[in-house]
Design an enzyme around this catalytic site. Structure first.
Site, mmCIF file in Angstrom:
data_model
loop_
_atom_site.group_PDB
_atom_site.id
_atom_site.type_symbol
_atom_site.label_atom_id
_atom_site.label_comp_id
_atom_site.label_asym_id
_atom_site.label_seq_id
_atom_site.Cartn_x
_atom_site.Cartn_y
_atom_site.Cartn_z
ATOM 1 N N CYS A 1 0.765 -1.242 0.000
ATOM 2 C CA CYS A 1 0.000 0.000 0.000
ATOM 3 C C CYS A 1 0.803 1.304 0.000
ATOM 4 C CB CYS A 1 -0.941 -0.032 1.201
ATOM 5 S SG CYS A 1 -1.793 1.494 1.515
ATOM 6 N N HIS B 1 -2.487 7.288 5.010
ATOM 7 C CA HIS B 1 -1.450 6.268 5.216
ATOM 8 C C HIS B 1 -0.077 6.684 4.695
ATOM 9 C CE1 HIS B 1 -0.572 1.668 5.501
ATOM 10 N NE2 HIS B 1 -0.316 2.322 6.630
#
Length: 434
Positions: free
Chosen positions: A51, A112
């Site tokens: 990710c 994130h």
């Protein structure tokens, strides 16, 4: 009239999960419709099989290896409060460069890319943000690993009840309508957490206390729940498209849909093997759907052009006419020539590395060089998408040439720090081979 931009990112979506990529379940009618009116890229890749590194590349338009935080695979809990593990505010980014061009910029969904006080969406060019700061969060409790809600609204802790995927979609609809009202061009990053674990659907309707305690619950989930999560994300994307249509902005909006990496255990990656955390095709090849009625020469075409995440950053900046700071260069390559002339393709070398299993890869034309630990492979991807026929012994000269090309590229980017952390949650054993 300036072009608007919406960059939609799914989380852990498999290459063949969508109907327009061969999916076997009817989960994506709205995305399929966008592809039918736009384009599909069948040789599209993420910058990383995990990710956060892909998101660094999307934001900067450069290989993620230039940023220290992208060496964490994925960024571990120790990133909280760490001044080195995040997207540094001084770096030019897609939203900051468009903001300078007069665009309103927003991130609805997952960030994130580092934690406060050192990092945050507004520090890197977003004028509006709604969503979680970390990676996976529960879809009703909105918590990360047993903690309280991880949600923020414009830099402040904030939460509201509801199914997270729908909250993102509804916020995006409101954002699109607000921009139509003030007539300001916009760039919306719509970054879903679906279909990333924990596996929860709209029908549950309430917080699951077991998931609050352990959102990863790697013994949970099933294919039906996973597919429902994709369908509910697709429905929300349909709401956003309809809002664009109602406000007269659809033809003038450049929409890209992709995934941050290859799929996890319930994903359909056929005919690819492997998945998240691996540099096999299943870990890095992802769908790219592009819809832009005003600027594309054709509709409904499938492009063979090779591309990766950061190329779409370069494409958006190219379309917007945004200027780069003096001395700053992108690693991404604009796909605008291919969108304007679908028959146009060009050679696009693409490189990857992962500390996990000491992986490295190079895709060059139809060939791919792959190294995992001490094992080297050479695959003709056009003839062998499943990476089963290793050509290393049959074509040693090509193997040497591609190894040398990879090493020349690797010498130009920073080495992986010795203390970089690697998550071992995801292993190849978890991935279906179909």
């Amino acid at each position: 009239m300036s072009t608007n931009f919406i960059f939609i990112v799914a989380d852990d979506l498999g290459y063949a999960d969508l109907g327009c990529y061969g999916g076997r379940a009817p989960v994506s009618p709205n995305l399929d419709a966008l592809a039918a009116r736009g384009a599909r890229f069948v040789n599209g890749y993420s910058n990383s099989p995990v990710c956060s590194p892909t998101r660094f590349a999307l934001m900067t338009g450069r290989y993620q290896y230039w940023v220290r935080g992208a060496s964490e695979e994925p960024m571990a809990g120790r990133a909280r409060g760490n001044p080195e593990l995040g997207l540094f505010p001084h770096l030019p980014t897609l939203p900051s460069l468009l903001k300078e061009k007069g665009y309103h910029t927003a991130l609805i969904g997952k960030w994130h890319l580092g934690y406060r006080p050192h990092f945050g969406p507004e520090k890197s060019g977003y004028m509006h943000h709604f969503g979680p700061m970390s990676g996976g969060v529960s879809y009703y409790g909105h918590n990360a690993r047993g903690e309280g809600s991880d949600m923020e609204l414009d830099g402040e802790p904030y939460d509201e009840p509801g199914y997270l995927t729908d909250l993102f979609s509804k916020r995006a609809v409101k954002y699109v309508k607000d921009r139509a009202a003030d007539q300001q061009p916009f760039m919306l990053s719509l970054h879903y957490t679906a279909p990333h674990w924990p596996w929860e659907t709209r029908a549950q309707g309430k917080i699951d206390p077991e998931i609050v305690k352990d959102i990863s619950h790697l013994d949970g989930g099933n294919v039906e729940t996973y597919q429902t999560m994709i369908r509910e994300m697709d429905e929300g994307i349909g709401w956003v498209v309809e809002a664009l249509r109602e406000t007269g902005q659809l033809d003038n909006t450049f929409i890209v849909f992709t995934s941050d990496n290859g799929g996890e255990r319930f994903s359909d990656n056929w005919p690819l093997v492997g998945g998240k955390m691996d540099l096999t095709e299943g870990g890095i090849r992802v769908p790219y759907i592009v819809h832009w009625p005003q600027g594309m020469a054709e509709k409904g075409f499938a492009s063979e052009q090779h591309c990766m995440t950061m190329d779409w950053t370069a494409t958006i900046l190219d379309i917007a006419g945004a200027s780069l700071p003096a001395g700053h260069a992108l690693d991404g390559v604009s796909m605008l020539p291919t969108l304007q002339n679908p028959g146009h393709t060009f050679e696009r070398p693409m490189h990857w590395r992962m500390k996990h299993n000491d992986q490295r890869a190079l895709r060059l034309g139809e060939w791919k060089y792959l190294k995992v630990n001490e094992h080297e492979y050479l695959f003709n991807i056009e003839r062998d998408a499943r990476e089963r026929a290793n050509q290393a012994k049959r074509d040693p000269e090509r193997l040497r040439a591609m190894r040398s090309a990879y090493e020349a590229w690797a010498a130009q980017v920073p080495a992986v720090p010795e203390d970089a952390m690697v998550s071992l949650i995801y292993t190849l054993a978890d991935m279906p081979s179909r």
